[in-house]
Design a protein around this motif. Sequence first.
Motif, PDB file in Angstrom:
ATOM      1  N   SER A  16       0.686  -1.367  -0.057  1.00  0.00           N
ATOM      2  CA  SER A  16       0.051  -0.048  -0.163  1.00  0.00           C
ATOM      3  C   SER A  16       0.666   1.163   0.143  1.00  0.00           C
ATOM      4  CB  SER A  16      -0.839  -0.086   1.136  1.00  0.00           C
ATOM      5  OG  SER A  16      -1.817  -1.115   1.318  1.00  0.00           O
ATOM      6  N   LEU A  17       0.481   2.220  -0.817  1.00  0.00           N
ATOM      7  CA  LEU A  17       1.114   3.318  -0.776  1.00  0.00           C
ATOM      8  C   LEU A  17       0.426   4.647  -0.193  1.00  0.00           C
ATOM      9  CD1 LEU A  17       2.817   2.887  -4.356  1.00  0.00           C
ATOM     10  CD2 LEU A  17       3.813   2.688  -2.127  1.00  0.00           C
ATOM     11  N   TRP A  18      -0.854   4.253  -0.220  1.00  0.00           N
ATOM     12  CA  TRP A  18      -1.730   5.587   0.316  1.00  0.00           C
ATOM     13  C   TRP A  18      -2.421   5.155   1.485  1.00  0.00           C
ATOM     14  CZ3 TRP A  18      -0.720   4.641  -4.743  1.00  0.00           C
ATOM     15  CH2 TRP A  18      -0.576   5.697  -5.411  1.00  0.00           C
ATOM     16  N   GLY A  19      -2.935   6.094   2.600  1.00  0.00           N
ATOM     17  CA  GLY A  19      -3.687   5.723   3.466  1.00  0.00           C
ATOM     18  C   GLY A  19      -5.024   5.965   2.991  1.00  0.00           C
ATOM     19  N   GLY A  20      -5.936   5.356   3.920  1.00  0.00           N
ATOM     20  CA  GLY A  20      -7.547   5.299   3.613  1.00  0.00           C
ATOM     21  C   GLY A  20      -8.175   6.716   3.904  1.00  0.00           C
ATOM     22  N   MET A  21      -9.785   6.699   3.505  1.00  0.00           N
ATOM     23  CA  MET A  21     -10.673   7.673   3.980  1.00  0.00           C
ATOM     24  C   MET A  21     -10.481   8.066   5.393  1.00  0.00           C
ATOM     25  SD  MET A  21     -13.759   6.594   1.255  1.00  0.00           S
ATOM     26  CE  MET A  21     -14.393   8.239   1.620  1.00  0.00           C
ATOM     27  N   MET A  22     -10.296   7.115   6.107  1.00  0.00           N
ATOM     28  CA  MET A  22     -10.115   7.528   7.628  1.00  0.00           C
ATOM     29  C   MET A  22      -8.846   7.934   8.234  1.00  0.00           C
ATOM     30  SD  MET A  22     -13.074   4.994   9.295  1.00  0.00           S
ATOM     31  CE  MET A  22     -11.867   3.587   9.359  1.00  0.00           C
ATOM     32  N   ASP A  23      -7.804   7.986   7.225  1.00  0.00           N
ATOM     33  CA  ASP A  23      -6.405   8.555   7.788  1.00  0.00           C
ATOM     34  C   ASP A  23      -6.070   9.917   7.356  1.00  0.00           C
ATOM     35  OD1 ASP A  23      -6.105   5.835   8.763  1.00  0.00           O
ATOM     36  OD2 ASP A  23      -5.445   5.211   6.516  1.00  0.00           O
ATOM     37  N   GLY A  24      -5.285  10.572   8.053  1.00  0.00           N
ATOM     38  CA  GLY A  24      -4.771  11.910   7.652  1.00  0.00           C
ATOM     39  C   GLY A  24      -3.683  11.546   6.573  1.00  0.00           C
TER      40      GLY A  24
END
Length: 168
Positions: free
Chosen positions: A107-115
Amino acid sequence: MQIERLSPIVATLKPSNHPYLSGPWTPQHEEVNAVDLEVIEGAIPADIDGVYIRNTENQIHTPLGRHHPFDGDGMLHQISFRNGKADYRNRFVRSRCFQAEQQAGESLWGGMMDGPEVSKRPGFGAHGGIKDSASTDVVVHAGKALATFYQCGEAYQLDPTSLEDQGV
């Protein structure tokens, strides 16, 4: 029924008890073609000729932070009907973010609930701070299936019959 399994994708997600990564939410990582599906009861009317397409989210790699169902990569599922028979196929939407994570193997990106500090790369969704997974919407227009993320990502084109990737 004949089933053809396509080459596997790179996936690092391990089994989990996370409510959105297990049970009915367990991600599917396999792409297949299934020809001449078995009809369990009744019959498919011979005059139905077309396709049904839906979009789903499938998390491929271990999340960097918290996980929301919309964080998973887009996968189109298609059932085609013709001459009283049905075939099935599914394909991941080869978004720019899907391809980058396949190359990185994580994974390279955090999700919708992450900053934004959780992400290893700047975001891409609507050219903002989240991953563009092309995972929530699909429409067929002008002979193309268009998959987008939450009506704010880029539109990824696929052939509605073969689900062949046709780019952004």
